[in-house]
Scaffold this motif. Structure first.
Motif, PDB file in Angstrom:
ATOM      1  N   GLY A 123       0.786  -1.226   0.000  1.00 22.08           N
ATOM      2  CA  GLY A 123       0.000   0.000   0.000  1.00 22.08           C
ATOM      3  C   GLY A 123       0.816   1.273   0.000  1.00 22.08           C
ATOM      4  O   GLY A 123       0.269   2.361   0.154  1.00 22.08           O
ATOM      5  N   GLU A 141      -0.600   5.740  -7.603  1.00 23.44           N
ATOM      6  CA  GLU A 141      -0.764   6.604  -6.433  1.00 23.44           C
ATOM      7  C   GLU A 141      -2.008   7.482  -6.582  1.00 23.44           C
ATOM      8  O   GLU A 141      -2.802   7.645  -5.642  1.00 23.44           O
ATOM      9  N   GLU A 176      -5.030   5.361  -6.174  1.00 20.54           N
ATOM     10  CA  GLU A 176      -5.294   5.073  -4.770  1.00 20.54           C
ATOM     11  C   GLU A 176      -5.911   6.284  -4.074  1.00 20.54           C
ATOM     12  O   GLU A 176      -6.830   6.141  -3.252  1.00 20.54           O
ATOM     13  N   GLU A 177      -5.408   7.479  -4.419  1.00 16.22           N
ATOM     14  CA  GLU A 177      -6.000   8.687  -3.851  1.00 16.22           C
ATOM     15  C   GLU A 177      -7.457   8.818  -4.271  1.00 16.22           C
ATOM     16  O   GLU A 177      -8.337   9.147  -3.462  1.00 16.22           O
ATOM     17  N   ASN A 178      -7.710   8.557  -5.576  1.00 21.76           N
ATOM     18  CA  ASN A 178      -9.091   8.635  -6.063  1.00 21.76           C
ATOM     19  C   ASN A 178      -9.968   7.590  -5.396  1.00 21.76           C
ATOM     20  O   ASN A 178     -11.136   7.840  -5.096  1.00 21.76           O
ATOM     21  N   ARG A 179      -9.403   6.398  -5.171  1.00 18.39           N
ATOM     22  CA  ARG A 179     -10.172   5.344  -4.528  1.00 18.39           C
ATOM     23  C   ARG A 179     -10.534   5.739  -3.090  1.00 18.39           C
ATOM     24  O   ARG A 179     -11.669   5.558  -2.646  1.00 18.39           O
ATOM     25  N   SER A 180      -9.522   6.273  -2.392  1.00 16.17           N
ATOM     26  CA  SER A 180      -9.787   6.699  -1.018  1.00 16.17           C
ATOM     27  C   SER A 180     -10.837   7.813  -0.985  1.00 16.17           C
ATOM     28  O   SER A 180     -11.755   7.807  -0.152  1.00 16.17           O
ATOM     29  N   MET A 181     -10.667   8.777  -1.923  1.00 17.76           N
ATOM     30  CA  MET A 181     -11.639   9.865  -1.984  1.00 17.76           C
ATOM     31  C   MET A 181     -13.011   9.341  -2.391  1.00 17.76           C
ATOM     32  O   MET A 181     -14.045   9.787  -1.875  1.00 17.76           O
ATOM     33  N   LEU A 190     -14.259   6.314  -1.801  1.00 18.72           N
ATOM     34  CA  LEU A 190     -14.874   5.658  -0.650  1.00 18.72           C
ATOM     35  C   LEU A 190     -15.354   6.684   0.375  1.00 18.72           C
ATOM     36  O   LEU A 190     -16.430   6.541   0.975  1.00 18.72           O
ATOM     37  N   SER A 191     -14.527   7.720   0.577  1.00 21.84           N
ATOM     38  CA  SER A 191     -14.899   8.757   1.535  1.00 21.84           C
ATOM     39  C   SER A 191     -16.165   9.480   1.093  1.00 21.84           C
ATOM     40  O   SER A 191     -17.088   9.702   1.890  1.00 21.84           O
ATOM     41  N   ASN A 192     -16.223   9.835  -0.189  1.00 26.53           N
ATOM     42  CA  ASN A 192     -17.385  10.558  -0.708  1.00 26.53           C
ATOM     43  C   ASN A 192     -18.632   9.691  -0.715  1.00 26.53           C
ATOM     44  O   ASN A 192     -19.725  10.148  -0.379  1.00 26.53           O
ATOM     45  N   SER A 235     -19.188   7.152   1.196  1.00 23.65           N
ATOM     46  CA  SER A 235     -19.599   6.981   2.597  1.00 23.65           C
ATOM     47  C   SER A 235     -20.361   8.202   3.088  1.00 23.65           C
ATOM     48  O   SER A 235     -21.389   8.090   3.766  1.00 23.65           O
TER      49      SER A 235
END
Length: 494
Positions: free
Chosen positions: A225, A254, A257-262, A264-266, A268
Motif C-alpha cells: 500500500g 498513487e 489510490e487517492e481517487n479510490r480513497s476519496m 470511498l470517503s465521498n 460513505s
C-alpha cells in the motif's frame, strides 16, 4: 545455482569469453603450428642441401671416399655441422651406406647410437621428411629430413660406389615447445582478459540489474500500500525508459489510490448523510418525539432523501456500466437543436424561480449530429441543470450551438460564482464539488460532470470548461455532424 539476473549475466558473459578465447586459441595455434612446421622443414632442407654441397666440394678436392674424407677433414666438417645444428636447432649426423654413424653434431652425443639399420636408412630416403622416432633412435618422435649422399670425384669413376654413398640426417625435436610457450602466453592473456571482462561485465550487469532490483522493491512496497516509492532514472537508454515508465505507472497507481480513497470517503459521506436523516426522522415518528401533525412534513424529507439515495445508486451503476462497456451506445442521427430546446423547457420552472435571463443561439434551425440520443440528452440535462442550480438570482443562462465544418460545438454558460482556478482542473473528477463543505449543493452528488465527461469520451469527442471566478462559467463539448442525405427530386415528367 544462479538465482538472480546479476549472477546469470556474469556467468553467461564469462562462458562467452572463455569459449571465444578457446576457439580463437585453437585457430591461432593451428595457423602458427602449420606455419612453424613448414618453416622448420624449409630450414632443415636448406641445411641438408648446404651440408651436401660442402661434402661434395671437399670430396672433389680430396678425391677420397666419404668416410676417409670426413676423417681427414673432421675438424672443419664437424665445426660446419655444429654451426648448422645450432642455427637450425637440430641434431645432424652422417651415415655411410651400411648405417654406421661416421659424423655426429655435438648436441646429438649420447642420443644418437653408433649405427642405424641400413635397410631403414634406405627406406627413409624415399620420403621428403619423416615425423618419426627413427625406429627407436629417439625417445620421442622427431621431424627428420634425410638426404642421400652419392659422391663421385671427377675423373675417378672407378671408385667404389658404396664407399662414396651414405645419408645426411637433419633431426629436430617436435615444435611442441612453441606451443608450450604459446600456451603459457595465451593462458596469461586469458587471465587478464577474464579479469578485465569480469570487471566490465560486473559494472554493466550492476547497471542493468540495479534498476530491476529497485523496481522489485518498489513493487513489493506497492503490495503493502506504499505508492510513493519511485525508481531513480539513470541515463537515457532502454533501462532508463523502463524506469521512467515504471515511475509513471507508480504515479498513476498513487493517483488511483487517492481517487479510490476519496471515492470511498465521498460515497460513505453521501450514503451516511441521507441514511442518518432517514433513520433519525423515522425513529422520531415511531417514538412519538415528532408530533403526528408534523409527520407528513418529515416523511416528505425522508422521501426526498430516499430519492437522493436512489439517484446515487443509479449514478454509480451508470458509471460502472459505461466503464465496463456494458452500456452500449446506439449511434443515430438526430437534431441537437431540438434536443437542447427540450432540455431547456424541462427546466423552465426552476429557471422562472430564479428569474434567469435565457438566451438560445443556434446557427441553423436544425443541426443533425451522429451520437447516442439518450446519452447526449443526459449530458445536456446535467450541464443545463448545473447552470440553473449555480446561476445567481436574475442572472444569465445561455445555450449556444455553433455549426462548424464537421463538428457541432455546444456551449452552456451561466453567470454566478463561477469556478476558482484551483478547482477548475478537477471539476470532472468523481464526487468532486467545489464547495468542499457541501453547504451550497445539498442535492448534488458530484457525479453529473464525471458521467457527462465519460459519455463524451466514449463518443471520441471533447469536453472542456472555462470560468472566471465570481463572474461566469461555461461548459463546452463537441459532436460529429451528420452527413446530409441527398434527396432525389421528383421527375418533372410525371
Amino acid at each position: 545455482m544462479c538465482k538472480n539476473i546479476f549472477s546469470k549475466y556474469i556467468l553467461t558473459f564469462m562462458i562467452i569469453v572463455v569459449i571465444s578465447f578457446l576457439v580463437l586459441s585453437l585457430i591461432v595455434s593451428s595457423l602458427i603450428g602449420n606455419y612453424t612446421a613448414e618453416a622448420k622443414k624449409t630450414v632443415m632442407n636448406n641445411t641438408a642441401q648446404g651440408i651436401f654441397s660442402s661434402l661434395n666440394g671437399i670430396m672433389s678436392m680430396s678425391k677420397m671416399p666419404l668416410e676417409a674424407t670426413i676423417m681427414i677433414d673432421n675438424g672443419y666438417i664437424l665445426d660446419f655441422i655444429n654451426k648448422n645444428a645450432t642455427s637450425s636447432d637440430s641434431i645432424i649426423f652422417i651415415t655411410d651406406h651400411n648405417g654406421k654413424v661416421i659424423l655426429l653434431s655435438d648436441n646429438g652425443k649420447g642420443i644418437v647410437p653408433e649405427r642405424i639399420d641400413a635397410s631403414l636408412v634406405e627406406a627413409y630416403l624415399e620420403e621428403d621428411y619423416l615425423y618419426s622416432d627413427l625406429e627407436g633412435v629417439f625417445d620421442t618422435r622427431y621431424i627428420n629430413v634425410i638426404r642421400p649422399v652419392n659422391l663421385f670425384p671427377a675423373g675417378k669413376m672407378d671408385y667404389d660406389a658404396e664407399a662414396n654413398s651414405g645419408a645426411i640426417f637433419i633431426c629436430s625435436e617436435n615444435t611442441n615447445f612453441i606451443f608450450e610457450k604459446l600456451g603459457s602466453t595465451m593462458i596469461m592473456t586469458l587471465i587478464w582478459i577474464f579479469a578485465f571482462s569480469l570487471i566490465a561485465v560486473y559494472f554493466i550487469s550492476e547497471r542493468i540489474s540495479r534498476p530491476l532490483k529497485e523496481m522489485s522493491y518498489a513493487a513489493k512496497s506497492f503490495a503493502q500500500g506504499k505508492f510513493n516509492v519511485r525508481v531513480p532514472v539513470r541515463g537515457n537508454d532502454e533501462v532508463a525508459e523502463l524506469a521512467t515508465a515504471f515511475n509513471n505507472m507508480a504515479g498513476s497507481l498513487e493517483k488511483l489510490e487517492e481517487n479510490r480513497s476519496m471515492f470511498l470517503s465521498n460515497v460513505s459521506h453521501d450514503l451516511r448523510t441521507p441514511m442518518t436523516t432517514i433513520a433519525g426522522f423515522v425513529d422520531g415518528i415511531i417514538s412519538g418525539a415528532i408530533p403526528r401533525d408534523k409527520a407528513d412534513h418529515y416523511l416528505r424529507i425522508v422521501s426526498d432523501e430516499t430519492k437522493r439515495l436512489a439517484r446515487l445508486v443509479n449514478s454509480l451503476l451508470d458509471i460502472t456500466r459505461i466503464q465496463s462497456g456494458e452500456r452500449k451506445f446506439t449511434m443515430t442521427s438526430f437534431d441537437i437543436c431540438e434536443l437542447a430546446r427540450q432540455v431547456l423547457i424541462s427546466c423552465e420552472s426552476r429557471i422562472d424561480a430564479k428569474k434567469l435571463d435565457v438566451s438560445f443561439e443556434c446557427d441553423d434551425d436544425n443541426i443533425n449530429v451522429i451520437a447516442d440520443k439518450d446519452a447526449i440528452h443526459q449530458v445536456m440535462y446535467n450541464l443545463i441543470d448545473n447552470a440553473v442550480k449555480f446561476a445567481n438570482e436574475q442572472g444569465n443562462l445561455s445555450v449556444r450551438l455553433v455549426n462548424n465544418d464537421k463538428k457541432v460545438v455546444i456551449s452552456v454558460k451561466n453567470t454566478g460564482n463561477g469556478i476558482s482556478a484551483e478547482d477548475l482542473p478537477r471539476v470532472f473528477d468523481r464526487f468532486y464539488k467545489s464547495d468542499r463543505s457541501r453547504g451550497l449543493d445539498k442535492s448534488g452528488l458530484g457525479l453529473g460532470l464525471y458521467i457527462s465527461k465519460t459519455i463524451i469520451d466514449q463518443h471520441s469527442e471533447e469536453m472542456w470548461v472555462k470560468s472566471e471566478e465570481n463572474a461566469w462559467c461555461e461548459f463546452t463539448f463537441t459532436l460529429t455532424k451528420a452527413k446530409k442525405s441527398k434527396v432525389k427530386e421528383p421527375n418533372s415528367d410525371n
